[in-house]
Motif scaffolding. Structure first.
Motif, mmCIF file in Angstrom:
data_model
loop_
_atom_site.group_PDB
_atom_site.id
_atom_site.type_symbol
_atom_site.label_atom_id
_atom_site.label_comp_id
_atom_site.label_asym_id
_atom_site.label_seq_id
_atom_site.Cartn_x
_atom_site.Cartn_y
_atom_site.Cartn_z
ATOM 1 N N ASN A 104 32.536 -31.442 28.625
ATOM 2 C CA ASN A 104 32.016 -30.570 27.558
ATOM 3 C C ASN A 104 31.771 -31.364 26.277
ATOM 4 O OD1 ASN A 104 32.047 -28.266 29.161
ATOM 5 N ND2 ASN A 104 34.161 -27.752 28.603
ATOM 6 N N LEU A 105 32.651 -32.315 25.987
ATOM 7 C CA LEU A 105 32.430 -33.159 24.810
ATOM 8 C C LEU A 105 31.158 -33.984 24.963
ATOM 9 C CD1 LEU A 105 36.078 -34.427 24.140
ATOM 10 C CD2 LEU A 105 34.807 -32.700 22.840
ATOM 11 N N ARG A 106 30.941 -34.521 26.163
ATOM 12 C CA ARG A 106 29.745 -35.314 26.407
ATOM 13 C C ARG A 106 28.483 -34.454 26.311
ATOM 14 N NH1 ARG A 106 27.396 -39.311 25.098
ATOM 15 N NH2 ARG A 106 29.539 -40.099 25.048
ATOM 16 N N ARG A 107 28.549 -33.236 26.833
ATOM 17 C CA ARG A 107 27.387 -32.345 26.743
ATOM 18 C C ARG A 107 27.070 -32.015 25.282
ATOM 19 N NH1 ARG A 107 30.279 -29.652 31.041
ATOM 20 N NH2 ARG A 107 29.342 -30.157 33.076
ATOM 21 N N ALA A 108 28.111 -31.819 24.487
ATOM 22 C CA ALA A 108 27.901 -31.527 23.071
ATOM 23 C C ALA A 108 27.216 -32.699 22.376
ATOM 24 C CB ALA A 108 29.228 -31.216 22.398
ATOM 25 N N LEU A 109 27.620 -33.921 22.720
ATOM 26 C CA LEU A 109 26.987 -35.095 22.114
ATOM 27 C C LEU A 109 25.542 -35.252 22.576
ATOM 28 C CD1 LEU A 109 29.965 -37.610 22.447
ATOM 29 C CD2 LEU A 109 29.102 -36.596 20.324
ATOM 30 N N ASP A 110 25.297 -34.929 23.850
ATOM 31 C CA ASP A 110 23.944 -35.095 24.399
ATOM 32 C C ASP A 110 22.958 -34.085 23.810
ATOM 33 O OD1 ASP A 110 24.823 -37.198 25.912
ATOM 34 O OD2 ASP A 110 25.080 -36.023 27.762
ATOM 35 N N THR A 111 23.463 -32.994 23.262
ATOM 36 C CA THR A 111 22.551 -31.991 22.674
ATOM 37 C C THR A 111 22.003 -32.432 21.324
ATOM 38 O OG1 THR A 111 24.426 -30.820 21.660
ATOM 39 C CG2 THR A 111 23.707 -30.071 23.848
ATOM 40 N N ILE A 112 22.577 -33.461 20.746
ATOM 41 C CA ILE A 112 22.100 -33.947 19.444
ATOM 42 C C ILE A 112 20.976 -34.953 19.679
ATOM 43 C CG2 ILE A 112 22.758 -35.068 17.287
ATOM 44 C CD1 ILE A 112 25.638 -34.243 17.833
ATOM 45 N N PRO A 113 19.772 -34.668 19.250
ATOM 46 C CA PRO A 113 18.653 -35.606 19.451
ATOM 47 C C PRO A 113 18.895 -36.920 18.710
ATOM 48 C CG PRO A 113 17.869 -33.415 18.815
ATOM 49 C CD PRO A 113 19.345 -33.437 18.576
ATOM 50 N N GLU A 114 18.291 -37.980 19.227
ATOM 51 C CA GLU A 114 18.440 -39.292 18.606
ATOM 52 C C GLU A 114 17.886 -39.291 17.182
ATOM 53 O OE1 GLU A 114 20.014 -41.919 19.597
ATOM 54 O OE2 GLU A 114 20.631 -40.997 21.497
ATOM 55 N N GLU A 115 16.803 -38.533 16.966
ATOM 56 C CA GLU A 115 16.228 -38.466 15.623
ATOM 57 C C GLU A 115 17.211 -37.831 14.635
ATOM 58 O OE1 GLU A 115 14.914 -37.187 18.304
ATOM 59 O OE2 GLU A 115 13.188 -38.455 18.777
ATOM 60 N N ALA A 116 17.900 -36.790 15.121
ATOM 61 C CA ALA A 116 18.859 -36.119 14.245
ATOM 62 C C ALA A 116 20.030 -37.034 13.926
ATOM 63 C CB ALA A 116 19.343 -34.837 14.901
ATOM 64 N N ARG A 117 20.429 -37.827 14.908
ATOM 65 C CA ARG A 117 21.522 -38.764 14.651
ATOM 66 C C ARG A 117 21.099 -39.815 13.623
ATOM 67 N NH1 ARG A 117 25.079 -40.436 19.927
ATOM 68 N NH2 ARG A 117 25.457 -38.352 20.759
ATOM 69 N N ALA A 118 19.885 -40.300 13.799
ATOM 70 C CA ALA A 118 19.425 -41.345 12.882
ATOM 71 C C ALA A 118 19.298 -40.820 11.452
ATOM 72 C CB ALA A 118 18.078 -41.903 13.365
ATOM 73 N N VAL A 128 29.961 -36.482 14.693
ATOM 74 C CA VAL A 128 29.566 -37.127 15.951
ATOM 75 C C VAL A 128 30.542 -38.256 16.306
ATOM 76 C CG1 VAL A 128 27.790 -38.524 17.071
ATOM 77 C CG2 VAL A 128 27.141 -36.519 15.719
ATOM 78 N N GLU A 129 30.883 -39.038 15.317
ATOM 79 C CA GLU A 129 31.813 -40.148 15.560
ATOM 80 C C GLU A 129 33.176 -39.626 16.006
ATOM 81 O OE1 GLU A 129 33.672 -44.063 13.267
ATOM 82 O OE2 GLU A 129 32.339 -42.682 12.206
ATOM 83 N N GLY A 130 33.613 -38.523 15.383
ATOM 84 C CA GLY A 130 34.911 -37.959 15.760
ATOM 85 C C GLY A 130 34.916 -37.445 17.200
ATOM 86 N N VAL A 131 33.833 -36.791 17.614
ATOM 87 C CA VAL A 131 33.744 -36.299 18.992
ATOM 88 C C VAL A 131 33.719 -37.463 19.977
ATOM 89 C CG1 VAL A 131 32.325 -35.004 20.633
ATOM 90 C CG2 VAL A 131 32.626 -34.156 18.306
ATOM 91 N N GLU A 132 32.981 -38.503 19.655
ATOM 92 C CA GLU A 132 32.920 -39.678 20.529
ATOM 93 C C GLU A 132 34.293 -40.343 20.652
ATOM 94 O OE1 GLU A 132 28.276 -41.109 19.899
ATOM 95 O OE2 GLU A 132 29.891 -41.983 18.679
#
Length: 219
Positions: A104-118, A128-132
């Motif tokens: 579930n943690l991995r799915r939550a991270l995968d829902t964040i687009p790369e553009e949004a992360r950048a 994001v860092e805390g979840v990872e």
């Protein structure tokens, strides 16, 4: 005169009776002795040599001891195996539940687009860092307790460790090669905790033929 003769006859008859009784008695004694002789011989034969008896008893006790020692050794081995399995697999159910949380943690991270992360601000980046970090820490803890990830990508499909979800046409890799991992698989000890869900290649050469071709190229 007549009286004297009668007396003599009576004495003679008495002597004959005594002799007859003695003869019968002697015959009886002889017969009894003859009857007792075989019985005595049988009893003598029935007497067991003490040394042989001790040897037989010692052999029987030795066999019993060896059987008991073998049973105790088998029991010790079974106990050691059961204790080892209990230590190795005691966390199986708990580990399977924790893997679901990690998924579930991995799915939550995968829902964040790369553009949004950048373009994320400091708050989202920290989240994001805390979840990872939480995901990595959970997997590291499971690994310390004997749970390991099954490396599937690039391996030949093995139904003992992989669960095929779909096929991908790809003539460049050997047939039945895992080319995509949908969900990671994990094992604990020598048991599969859950198989890896994978996509396998279809249309390429068989694995044996591909190995031979690679060997020829290297040669």
């Amino acid at each position: 005169m007549s009286g004297t003769n009668s007396k003599t006859v009576r004495n003679a008859n008495h002597s004959e009776d005594v002799m007859t009784d003695d003869t019968k008695k002697n015959e009886t004694d002889t017969t009894a002795a003859e009857n007792l002789a075989p019985e005595a011989a049988t009893e003598a034969e029935a007497v067991i040599d003490p040394v042989e008896a001790l040897k037989a008893e010692n052999s029987e006790l030795r066999d019993r001891f060896l059987r008991l020692a073998a049973e105790m050794d088998n029991l010790r081995r079974r106990t050691e195996r059961d204790v080892k399995d209990a230590k190795s697999y005691a966390v199986t159910s708990f580990a399977r539940d924790m893997l679901a949380v990690s998924d579930n943690l991995r799915r939550a991270l995968d829902t964040i687009p790369e553009e949004a992360r950048a373009a994320a601000d400091a708050g989202l980046a920290a989240l994001v860092e805390g979840v990872e970090m939480t995901e990595r820490g959970m997997l590291a803890t499971l690994e310390r307790h004997g749970v390991r990830k099954i490396e599937a990508e690039g391996q030949k499909f093995d139904p003992n460790f992989h669960q095929a979800m779909f096929e991908i046409p790809n003539p460049e890799v050997p047939n039945n090669t895992v080319v995509q991992v949908v969900q990671a698989g994990y094992a604990i000890g020598d048991r599969v905790l859950r198989p890896a869900m994978v996509g396998v290649a279809k249309g390429g050469p068989k694995a044996d033929a591909a190995a031979e071709q690679a060997a020829e190229k290297n040669g």
